[in-house]
Design an enzyme around this catalytic site. Sequence first.
Site, PDB file in Angstrom:
ATOM      1  N   CYS A  73      16.044  49.210 -51.512  1.00  0.00           N
ATOM      2  CA  CYS A  73      16.923  49.747 -51.940  1.00  0.00           C
ATOM      3  C   CYS A  73      17.565  50.912 -51.745  1.00  0.00           C
ATOM      4  O   CYS A  73      17.916  51.589 -50.713  1.00  0.00           O
ATOM      5  CB  CYS A  73      16.640  50.610 -53.828  1.00  0.00           C
ATOM      6  SG  CYS A  73      17.526  51.143 -54.751  1.00  0.00           S
ATOM      7  N   CYS A  79      18.131  58.235 -56.019  1.00  0.00           N
ATOM      8  CA  CYS A  79      17.413  57.759 -57.010  1.00  0.00           C
ATOM      9  C   CYS A  79      15.976  58.394 -57.543  1.00  0.00           C
ATOM     10  O   CYS A  79      15.374  58.762 -56.801  1.00  0.00           O
ATOM     11  CB  CYS A  79      17.307  56.016 -57.158  1.00  0.00           C
ATOM     12  SG  CYS A  79      17.074  56.117 -58.708  1.00  0.00           S
ATOM     13  N   CYS A  82      12.235  55.471 -58.157  1.00  0.00           N
ATOM     14  CA  CYS A  82      10.731  54.995 -57.011  1.00  0.00           C
ATOM     15  C   CYS A  82      11.085  55.951 -55.751  1.00  0.00           C
ATOM     16  O   CYS A  82      11.641  56.490 -54.960  1.00  0.00           O
ATOM     17  CB  CYS A  82      10.773  53.784 -57.026  1.00  0.00           C
ATOM     18  SG  CYS A  82      11.842  51.801 -57.449  1.00  0.00           S
ATOM     19  N   CYS A 169      19.366  47.023 -59.234  1.00  0.00           N
ATOM     20  CA  CYS A 169      17.742  48.191 -59.474  1.00  0.00           C
ATOM     21  C   CYS A 169      16.510  46.994 -58.956  1.00  0.00           C
ATOM     22  O   CYS A 169      17.026  45.974 -59.485  1.00  0.00           O
ATOM     23  CB  CYS A 169      17.603  48.463 -60.641  1.00  0.00           C
ATOM     24  SG  CYS A 169      16.389  49.479 -61.038  1.00  0.00           S
ATOM     25  N   GLN A 293       4.724  46.912 -73.375  1.00  0.00           N
ATOM     26  CA  GLN A 293       4.070  46.782 -72.409  1.00  0.00           C
ATOM     27  C   GLN A 293       5.734  46.583 -71.235  1.00  0.00           C
ATOM     28  O   GLN A 293       6.289  45.496 -71.589  1.00  0.00           O
ATOM     29  CB  GLN A 293       2.889  45.944 -71.971  1.00  0.00           C
ATOM     30  CG  GLN A 293       1.612  46.470 -72.716  1.00  0.00           C
ATOM     31  CD  GLN A 293       0.867  47.930 -71.931  1.00  0.00           C
ATOM     32  OE1 GLN A 293       1.179  48.491 -70.726  1.00  0.00           O
ATOM     33  NE2 GLN A 293       0.343  48.886 -72.902  1.00  0.00           N
ATOM     34  N   GLU A 343      -1.697  52.706 -86.030  1.00  0.00           N
ATOM     35  CA  GLU A 343       0.107  53.168 -85.215  1.00  0.00           C
ATOM     36  C   GLU A 343       0.881  53.966 -85.910  1.00  0.00           C
ATOM     37  O   GLU A 343       0.693  53.877 -86.957  1.00  0.00           O
ATOM     38  CB  GLU A 343       0.453  51.589 -84.726  1.00  0.00           C
ATOM     39  CG  GLU A 343       2.095  51.705 -84.251  1.00  0.00           C
ATOM     40  CD  GLU A 343       2.442  52.657 -82.890  1.00  0.00           C
ATOM     41  OE1 GLU A 343       1.418  52.906 -82.368  1.00  0.00           O
ATOM     42  OE2 GLU A 343       3.442  53.658 -83.123  1.00  0.00           O
ATOM     43  N   CYS A 418      -2.143  55.662 -69.670  1.00  0.00           N
ATOM     44  CA  CYS A 418      -1.150  55.685 -68.342  1.00  0.00           C
ATOM     45  C   CYS A 418      -1.283  56.726 -67.404  1.00  0.00           C
ATOM     46  O   CYS A 418       0.051  57.497 -67.318  1.00  0.00           O
ATOM     47  CB  CYS A 418       0.407  55.534 -68.914  1.00  0.00           C
ATOM     48  SG  CYS A 418       0.539  56.444 -69.954  1.00  0.00           S
TER      49      CYS A 418
END
Length: 461
Positions: A73, A79, A82, A169, A293, A343, A418
């Site tokens: 990249c 950035c 990543c 990106c 997702q 939820e 996560c």
Amino acid sequence: MNSDPSFEIIRINDLGADGKAVGRDQNGKVVFLEGGLPGELVEARIFQRRRNFNRGKVVRTIEPSEFRISAPCVHFDSCGGCAWQDLEYQTQLEFKKKRVVDNLERLGGFENVVVDDILPCAEHFRYRNKMEFSFGVESADSESENKSEFALGLHLRGEFARIFNVTECLLMSETCNEILNWFREFVRTHKIPAYDVRNHHGYLRFLMLRESRKTGEIMINIVTSSAEFPNSRELVSELTRKFPTAVTIVHNKTDSKANIAYGESEAILYGSGYIREEMLGKNFRIYANSFFQTNTLQAENLYNIAFAQAELQASDKLMDLYCGAGSIGICLAEKVQEIIGIEMEESAIISARENAIENKIENISFIAGDVRKTLRERKEEFRNTDVVIVDPPRAGMIPRAVHHTCDLGARRIVYVSCNPGAFARDAVLFDQGGYTLKRVSPVDMFPHTTHIELVATLDRR
Ligand SMILES: C[S@@+](CC[C@H](N)C(=O)[O-])C[C@H]1O[C@@H](n2cnc3c(N)ncnc32)[C@H](O)[C@@H]1O
């Protein structure tokens, strides 16, 4: 070697949760470094000294890692997105698995849990179906450092208020990159001002792009302060002519000082206000403000692992806690007798009901509410739950929510997480509530970033 005492030689031996390299100085003191990979010997400038650790930045690599590669990249050096593009993919996976094991051992005290090898992501680039870009004031490497130049892009690494222009990106499609660059030119030409997070003045706040992986439909969501979008007719006609897959354009307005791409009110400038996505053969509508997702293909693998771990039977009653727009429950509804999803976000529940109708699923119902409160107040209704799937936000569950989930008495709980740290902490609470952690399967949803997803099985003792 620089004779300035703020420069030190460090051997790096690990990667931290935030992507920083972790090493030790000559006296054995831990140092967290920006830049650098495990195995490398580096010279670093130390900019913060604390009692137990120091912080610094790599200025020179003396012995490079054999796993170092050149980051593809163009924005990699600046950035904040990543962190690990310069680390060979297989080694990224090994560090992610190690972090899961470390969290289980150090935070949870779990030693003999089966942790599978992390499931790699087949696509290393262009895997995201959603990107959020910020408007702001360009700086740093800009030639016009003092001029408050308009920018549309991502945050400079480690900087809250400074945005740099992203021209490409690699995590999103080429079409979305073209839209990003087109949009920047459009608002610049029309002199629409950016919002400044430092003084809360200005108008344009975020540009969110969502692109369905299966249908190719694109949503453009413009988040601004409260005021109508100027030149909206021109925007719609030019944008949709140039990008025919942009099927909807929405405008979200907010006066909140919180730096999140979420509007308190929404106007649909074009199209239906949603895009259509497909997962595991089911159809979903994705709205601007609903959770979905972000890596569609790998989410299908994640769900399949969760479903396999659940070992469902046709007579099972299942609860899908933190269900978002209902995708987990809808994808496995045909395997069980009944599903209840809970939820907190009303808008997600509206989408979940719509998604169930769209897929002709009749054995699922959804409750809008906080998991802890709903489980406590309606526990009679949830008696005889056989299996629970939980998929909480990054912070994990709160202790009372774990407590009420254990009280359901299900034979198995499948936890989708996560955040391995929050998961390890919650797994201890589940253990205290009578559930044994049996198996953990990490999944790489986001190559080159430090994020890790996992699926875990907890069985009632
Ligand atoms: C990681 S998402 C999972 C969504 C869904 N399972 C999926 O796979 O698309 C977590 C969801 O939890 C919801 N949430 C957060 N805190 C909650 C709470 N206390 N009670 C109920 N839902 C909550 C969020 O709105 C979000 O939709």
